[in-house]
Design a protein around this motif. Sequence first.
Motif, PDB file in Angstrom:
ATOM      1  N   LEU A 212      59.798  64.420  32.246  1.00  0.00           N
ATOM      2  CA  LEU A 212      58.736  64.487  33.242  1.00  0.00           C
ATOM      3  C   LEU A 212      58.810  63.337  34.240  1.00  0.00           C
ATOM      4  O   LEU A 212      58.566  63.532  35.426  1.00  0.00           O
ATOM      5  N   VAL A 213      59.072  62.136  33.760  1.00  0.00           N
ATOM      6  CA  VAL A 213      59.140  60.948  34.615  1.00  0.00           C
ATOM      7  C   VAL A 213      60.303  60.103  34.145  1.00  0.00           C
ATOM      8  O   VAL A 213      60.546  59.968  32.941  1.00  0.00           O
ATOM      9  N   SER A 214      61.018  59.513  35.087  1.00  0.00           N
ATOM     10  CA  SER A 214      62.147  58.646  34.757  1.00  0.00           C
ATOM     11  C   SER A 214      62.032  57.360  35.561  1.00  0.00           C
ATOM     12  O   SER A 214      61.607  57.367  36.722  1.00  0.00           O
ATOM     13  N   SER A 215      62.392  56.221  34.939  1.00  0.00           N
ATOM     14  CA  SER A 215      62.274  54.927  35.600  1.00  0.00           C
ATOM     15  C   SER A 215      63.348  53.983  35.089  1.00  0.00           C
ATOM     16  O   SER A 215      63.709  54.027  33.905  1.00  0.00           O
ATOM     17  N   THR A 216      63.840  53.126  35.971  1.00  0.00           N
ATOM     18  CA  THR A 216      64.759  52.063  35.545  1.00  0.00           C
ATOM     19  C   THR A 216      63.986  50.873  34.979  1.00  0.00           C
ATOM     20  O   THR A 216      64.585  49.946  34.429  1.00  0.00           O
ATOM     21  N   GLY A 217      62.656  50.895  35.115  1.00  0.00           N
ATOM     22  CA  GLY A 217      61.819  49.868  34.515  1.00  0.00           C
ATOM     23  C   GLY A 217      61.275  50.344  33.183  1.00  0.00           C
ATOM     24  O   GLY A 217      61.996  50.941  32.372  1.00  0.00           O
ATOM     25  N   PHE A 218      59.986  50.126  32.969  1.00  0.00           N
ATOM     26  CA  PHE A 218      59.349  50.520  31.714  1.00  0.00           C
ATOM     27  C   PHE A 218      58.216  51.506  32.003  1.00  0.00           C
ATOM     28  O   PHE A 218      57.533  51.412  33.023  1.00  0.00           O
TER      29      PHE A 218
END
Length: 597
Positions: A148-154
């Motif tokens: 659903l959501v992707s991030s290079t952070g947290f």
Amino acid sequence: MTGEDGGPLAAQWVARKQVSHDELLISGGALWWLQSDPDLGGARRLMRAAPDTPAQAQTPPGVSVGGWLHAYGGGSFAVTADAQWVVAGDSRIYRLRPGAEPELAVAESDGYQYGELHHAEDILLAVRGTDAGDQIVEITPQGGVRVLVSSTGFLASPQLHGGVLAYLEWDADRMPWDSTRLLLTDALPVRRSPGRLLAGSEQEAVVQPLWGPDGLLYFMSDRTGWWNLYRWTGEAIEPVAPMEADCAPAPWEGGYRSYAFTDSGQIVLTVHDGIRTQMVTVHRDGRRTQHATNLTSIKPYVATHGNRAFFIGSTPTSRPSVRTVDLGGPGDQSALPIIPDPDIAPAQPTTPIPIIRTVHTGELSIRYLLHQPGGGLPAPLIVRAHPGPTDDVPLRLDWAVQFFVSRGFAVAEVAYRGSTGQGRGFRQALHGHWGEYDVEDCATVAHQLLESGQVLPNAVFITGASAGGYTALQAACRRGPFTAATATSAITDPARWEKAVPRFQRPHAAILAGPAGEVRAEAVRVPVLLIHGTDDEIAAADDARRLSNDLTALGRPHEALFLEGVGHYLSAPAALERALLAELDFYERLMLREPQP
């Protein structure tokens, strides 16, 4: 001796009584939580209690619940109508059904660590992460994964309502108690661009978003310098209960819920001052009522059912346990345990309740808990530096502290600069000064007690675990009041630690690190005891071995106990027992030697 007659507490007894309770929630009219089991080496089991059913473990003995997402896990289980979903020690999700063996919910892990489970609208959500970043995913009943959501952070705290997903995000070089963003998006795959920003910035940490029964989004924010409760009405953000106090702790783990909603529209929340925690009900008209005033410490897990609130609370004379209070009863209602505590009796009636004291460092006030032995003062002193160091000093019964108090030691637990529960400014005061301000505050407490004649000279010790172990070791490198230091699972070099720790904590090391730097053997002035598990995944045992070898080469007095197969936390009773006995023996032998000039 076990302490029933007022004598010293036995290390074996104490080690078996260090039972933890976490992640409390209500589902299907039943109460669910995690509880460690000393008979299984400290493994955590999923517990269930209902009005017509006593508390029972729902996980088989071979399954310990709790993964390692973001290094410390959290949000480790979810409950649906026909199954329970748990994150086990391998950080993978398992589905539990009555009468069946645990089965993997996601067949291929692909190196991901899972946590932050959330079930809503017949959808099971989770956060999963690798060194490359995090994703919020839906776990299908067939074992599929929909991103659903992707991030290079947290990413953290996925909360679904009406097809709208609220979640937290923070950058890879930040900690979630310094800077986070609260975002909204439609629950559609795959979102690599940011959702709609509702709150949060470089100077604001948002935590614990929850959809209320009124359809509004609630969350905690420290935008005023204090973690207070707010809500988003769909058009604006408004404060719910503004106060100069923290209503949430630093989010070391996922799944914290420091507030909950009642059927009658009230909000129950915790209010923390760094040592004492209170439970407050916020009424529709803004009035506030305090409940469970017999408690002094409440963990960040609050649940409600009808007019009752449930939580994990404790007092200075009773250990943490699952408790409940009637919010609709007349007058002040004491919180009662839902399960009778069978081992309150060994608490020593002659041991005074700890007192909260204050010492001043410049314009700052540093508070600490002082535990006094039954034999009175003056006494040998153990100064305790809490782990974290972004943590607090809870006013609750701790059998490990009482182990030493029952043997005639005074124990001072210091809420030094960098501690939580005292606002954003105090929490960030240690940035760039780790190994300095924390050491100064612990030493100032020791000096106050020495100068007042309440403790014995040449018998003033400092102890700490993890980051507190680093504080203790740095204290051993300075001229000061300390006779010796004990460091358990200690960090010894912030720079090396930053490169070795899980991704979540790397920014923590960089933000805290200051001129104190590495603990160097040649700087150590007093005897030290190193206690470390060989399988420590947070602070590598090799660092403790390196320091021990360097101390040996220089002929500096020290001792080292390496516990085979033990991790960062001495959760297994056998490991904790050995550590307690080693620390006690270390102090007692030092007190027998001739005083040093």
